[in-house]
Scaffold this motif. Structure first.
Motif, PDB file in Angstrom:
ATOM      1  N   ALA A 140      49.807  42.509  39.737  1.00  0.00           N
ATOM      2  CA  ALA A 140      49.075  43.701  39.288  1.00  0.00           C
ATOM      3  C   ALA A 140      50.000  44.906  39.139  1.00  0.00           C
ATOM      4  O   ALA A 140      49.935  45.638  38.139  1.00  0.00           O
ATOM      5  CB  ALA A 140      47.947  44.005  40.275  1.00  0.00           C
ATOM      6  N   LEU A 141      50.871  45.112  40.116  1.00  0.00           N
ATOM      7  CA  LEU A 141      51.769  46.271  40.066  1.00  0.00           C
ATOM      8  C   LEU A 141      52.812  46.136  38.958  1.00  0.00           C
ATOM      9  O   LEU A 141      53.194  47.134  38.341  1.00  0.00           O
ATOM     10  CB  LEU A 141      52.432  46.483  41.425  1.00  0.00           C
ATOM     11  CG  LEU A 141      51.480  46.920  42.548  1.00  0.00           C
ATOM     12  CD1 LEU A 141      52.209  47.013  43.881  1.00  0.00           C
ATOM     13  CD2 LEU A 141      50.779  48.229  42.201  1.00  0.00           C
ATOM     14  N   ASP A 142      53.266  44.913  38.693  1.00  0.00           N
ATOM     15  CA  ASP A 142      54.196  44.698  37.579  1.00  0.00           C
ATOM     16  C   ASP A 142      53.547  45.072  36.247  1.00  0.00           C
ATOM     17  O   ASP A 142      54.154  45.759  35.413  1.00  0.00           O
ATOM     18  CB  ASP A 142      54.647  43.229  37.524  1.00  0.00           C
ATOM     19  CG  ASP A 142      55.706  42.893  38.559  1.00  0.00           C
ATOM     20  OD1 ASP A 142      56.252  43.823  39.179  1.00  0.00           O
ATOM     21  OD2 ASP A 142      55.984  41.694  38.743  1.00  0.00           O
ATOM     22  N   VAL A 147      44.678  49.795  39.573  1.00  0.00           N
ATOM     23  CA  VAL A 147      44.719  48.403  40.015  1.00  0.00           C
ATOM     24  C   VAL A 147      43.638  48.175  41.057  1.00  0.00           C
ATOM     25  O   VAL A 147      43.450  48.999  41.961  1.00  0.00           O
ATOM     26  CB  VAL A 147      46.107  48.073  40.608  1.00  0.00           C
ATOM     27  CG1 VAL A 147      46.106  46.715  41.284  1.00  0.00           C
ATOM     28  CG2 VAL A 147      47.170  48.135  39.529  1.00  0.00           C
ATOM     29  N   PHE A 148      42.959  47.038  40.927  1.00  0.00           N
ATOM     30  CA  PHE A 148      41.931  46.656  41.894  1.00  0.00           C
ATOM     31  C   PHE A 148      42.112  45.195  42.275  1.00  0.00           C
ATOM     32  O   PHE A 148      42.476  44.367  41.449  1.00  0.00           O
ATOM     33  CB  PHE A 148      40.526  46.864  41.313  1.00  0.00           C
ATOM     34  CG  PHE A 148      40.241  48.305  40.993  1.00  0.00           C
ATOM     35  CD1 PHE A 148      39.767  49.163  41.961  1.00  0.00           C
ATOM     36  CD2 PHE A 148      40.496  48.801  39.721  1.00  0.00           C
ATOM     37  CE1 PHE A 148      39.536  50.498  41.671  1.00  0.00           C
ATOM     38  CE2 PHE A 148      40.268  50.133  39.421  1.00  0.00           C
ATOM     39  CZ  PHE A 148      39.784  50.983  40.396  1.00  0.00           C
ATOM     40  N   HIS A 149      41.835  44.934  43.544  1.00  0.00           N
ATOM     41  CA  HIS A 149      41.856  43.565  44.033  1.00  0.00           C
ATOM     42  C   HIS A 149      40.442  43.145  44.400  1.00  0.00           C
ATOM     43  O   HIS A 149      40.182  41.982  44.661  1.00  0.00           O
ATOM     44  CB  HIS A 149      42.764  43.440  45.263  1.00  0.00           C
ATOM     45  CG  HIS A 149      44.093  44.098  45.049  1.00  0.00           C
ATOM     46  ND1 HIS A 149      45.029  43.592  44.179  1.00  0.00           N
ATOM     47  CD2 HIS A 149      44.614  45.235  45.552  1.00  0.00           C
ATOM     48  CE1 HIS A 149      46.082  44.391  44.170  1.00  0.00           C
ATOM     49  NE2 HIS A 149      45.847  45.396  44.975  1.00  0.00           N
ATOM     50  N   ASP A 150      39.551  44.142  44.449  1.00  0.00           N
ATOM     51  CA  ASP A 150      38.176  43.916  44.877  1.00  0.00           C
ATOM     52  C   ASP A 150      37.223  44.073  43.696  1.00  0.00           C
ATOM     53  O   ASP A 150      37.241  45.088  42.987  1.00  0.00           O
ATOM     54  CB  ASP A 150      37.809  44.926  45.979  1.00  0.00           C
ATOM     55  CG  ASP A 150      36.381  44.760  46.449  1.00  0.00           C
ATOM     56  OD1 ASP A 150      36.140  43.882  47.298  1.00  0.00           O
ATOM     57  OD2 ASP A 150      35.517  45.509  45.938  1.00  0.00           O
ATOM     58  N   ILE A 195      43.039  47.054  36.017  1.00  0.00           N
ATOM     59  CA  ILE A 195      43.648  45.739  36.209  1.00  0.00           C
ATOM     60  C   ILE A 195      43.004  45.128  37.451  1.00  0.00           C
ATOM     61  O   ILE A 195      43.109  45.697  38.542  1.00  0.00           O
ATOM     62  CB  ILE A 195      45.174  45.851  36.398  1.00  0.00           C
ATOM     63  CG1 ILE A 195      45.802  46.550  35.182  1.00  0.00           C
ATOM     64  CG2 ILE A 195      45.790  44.473  36.636  1.00  0.00           C
ATOM     65  CD1 ILE A 195      47.226  47.039  35.418  1.00  0.00           C
ATOM     66  N   LEU A 196      42.304  44.025  37.274  1.00  0.00           N
ATOM     67  CA  LEU A 196      41.673  43.314  38.390  1.00  0.00           C
ATOM     68  C   LEU A 196      42.459  42.031  38.618  1.00  0.00           C
ATOM     69  O   LEU A 196      42.399  41.099  37.816  1.00  0.00           O
ATOM     70  CB  LEU A 196      40.204  43.013  38.091  1.00  0.00           C
ATOM     71  CG  LEU A 196      39.442  42.233  39.173  1.00  0.00           C
ATOM     72  CD1 LEU A 196      39.440  42.992  40.500  1.00  0.00           C
ATOM     73  CD2 LEU A 196      38.011  41.960  38.716  1.00  0.00           C
ATOM     74  N   GLU A 197      43.222  42.014  39.701  1.00  0.00           N
ATOM     75  CA  GLU A 197      44.136  40.899  39.993  1.00  0.00           C
ATOM     76  C   GLU A 197      44.303  40.814  41.499  1.00  0.00           C
ATOM     77  O   GLU A 197      44.554  41.832  42.147  1.00  0.00           O
ATOM     78  CB  GLU A 197      45.477  41.156  39.298  1.00  0.00           C
ATOM     79  CG  GLU A 197      46.626  40.295  39.708  1.00  0.00           C
ATOM     80  CD  GLU A 197      46.437  38.834  39.406  1.00  0.00           C
ATOM     81  OE1 GLU A 197      46.321  38.061  40.375  1.00  0.00           O
ATOM     82  OE2 GLU A 197      46.413  38.456  38.214  1.00  0.00           O
ATOM     83  N   GLN A 200      38.743  51.961  28.934  1.00  0.00           N
ATOM     84  CA  GLN A 200      38.373  51.323  27.666  1.00  0.00           C
ATOM     85  C   GLN A 200      38.710  49.835  27.683  1.00  0.00           C
ATOM     86  O   GLN A 200      38.171  49.074  26.903  1.00  0.00           O
ATOM     87  CB  GLN A 200      39.125  51.976  26.496  1.00  0.00           C
ATOM     88  CG  GLN A 200      38.811  53.434  26.287  1.00  0.00           C
ATOM     89  CD  GLN A 200      39.960  54.329  26.770  1.00  0.00           C
ATOM     90  OE1 GLN A 200      40.770  53.944  27.597  1.00  0.00           O
ATOM     91  NE2 GLN A 200      40.010  55.546  26.253  1.00  0.00           N
ATOM     92  N   LEU A 201      39.633  49.442  28.582  1.00  0.00           N
ATOM     93  CA  LEU A 201      40.122  48.065  28.629  1.00  0.00           C
ATOM     94  C   LEU A 201      40.206  47.599  30.074  1.00  0.00           C
ATOM     95  O   LEU A 201      40.611  48.358  30.955  1.00  0.00           O
ATOM     96  CB  LEU A 201      41.522  47.989  27.990  1.00  0.00           C
ATOM     97  CG  LEU A 201      42.277  46.666  28.066  1.00  0.00           C
ATOM     98  CD1 LEU A 201      41.554  45.561  27.287  1.00  0.00           C
ATOM     99  CD2 LEU A 201      43.703  46.836  27.540  1.00  0.00           C
ATOM    100  N   ALA A 202      39.818  46.335  30.298  1.00  0.00           N
ATOM    101  CA  ALA A 202      40.009  45.696  31.602  1.00  0.00           C
ATOM    102  C   ALA A 202      40.894  44.472  31.405  1.00  0.00           C
ATOM    103  O   ALA A 202      40.619  43.636  30.540  1.00  0.00           O
ATOM    104  CB  ALA A 202      38.671  45.285  32.210  1.00  0.00           C
ATOM    105  N   ILE A 203      41.959  44.408  32.194  1.00  0.00           N
ATOM    106  CA  ILE A 203      42.793  43.214  32.248  1.00  0.00           C
ATOM    107  C   ILE A 203      42.389  42.506  33.535  1.00  0.00           C
ATOM    108  O   ILE A 203      42.529  43.069  34.622  1.00  0.00           O
ATOM    109  CB  ILE A 203      44.287  43.558  32.254  1.00  0.00           C
ATOM    110  CG1 ILE A 203      44.655  44.299  30.967  1.00  0.00           C
ATOM    111  CG2 ILE A 203      45.132  42.300  32.417  1.00  0.00           C
ATOM    112  CD1 ILE A 203      46.087  44.797  30.923  1.00  0.00           C
TER     113      ILE A 203
END
Length: 201
Positions: A16-18, A32-35, A8-10, A49-52
């Motif tokens: 992101a945590l939700d 979770v990533f912010h960078d 999750i890139l947010e 396999q998936l990026a949100i």
């Protein structure tokens, strides 16, 4: 398929945590990533396999920029975009990366669940079809590559020095070998998912 992994890139930590909490309750492994750059590194270390991905991740590169680089490194990565925008230009740019879905903010738990389930259904289907690529001849693989470049049957025939009827026969046989419908754009969608991005500027 082994454990279903999602990055999750947010840039909004609460958002992101939700999302992570919702998905982990369903059994998905999430990071979770912010960078931008750390998320790219996770493609090797976490092997999702998936990026949100939020389309707008603050200053610097956008979520679309992340996806473009990510698909160069991991072409089979499925993408879901998070967005609060409905700007046509942004949606057109995002569409060129062939996301499986968009989640519009403010989103609901149900929307997250359904979007991710649909994405993994497609991931599983593409994985099955990818295994069948080994059944295709070199000519059929070349035709798939040209289809991914949006070449029409006549153009493919000219490029390969064969008749248009032969190209149409190949298209039919490819669809049958891959168990794709011959009545819609499923062959084009398959070609784009396997060969398309690398051919785009």
């Amino acid at each position: 398929m082994d454990q279903k992994r999602i990055i999750i890139l947010e840039d909004e930590i609460i958002v992101a945590l939700d999302i992570k909490e919702i998905l982990e309750e369903l059994g998905y492994a999430c990071q979770v990533f912010h960078d931008f750059h750390l998320a790219l590194q996770a493609l090797d270390t976490f092997n999702p396999q998936l990026a949100i991905c939020d389309i707008n991740i603050g200053e610097g590169p956008s979520g679309i920029d992340f996806v473009k680089q990510a698909l160069q490194l991991k072409p089979q990565l499925a993408i879901i975009y998070l967005t609060a925008f409905s700007d046509r230009k942004i949606v057109e740019l995002a569409g060129k990366t062939h996301p499986v879905n968009y989640i519009l903010k403010p989103w609901s738990d149900h929307q997250i669940r359904v979007s991710v389930e649909m994405a993994f259904d497609q991931i599983f289907s593409v994985a099955q079809q990818s295994q069948k690529l080994g059944d295709l001849t070199q000519s059929e693989l070349k035709i798939l590559e040209l289809i991914a470049q949006n070449k029409k049957s006549k153009e493919i025939a000219d490029i390969l020095f064969i008749s248009e009827k032969t190209v149409k026969n190949h298209r039919y046989h490819i669809s049958k070998k891959l168990n794709l419908s011959t009545e819609n754009n499923s062959l084009l969608a398959f070609a784009l998912s396997h060969f398309g991005y690398k051919n785009e500027a």
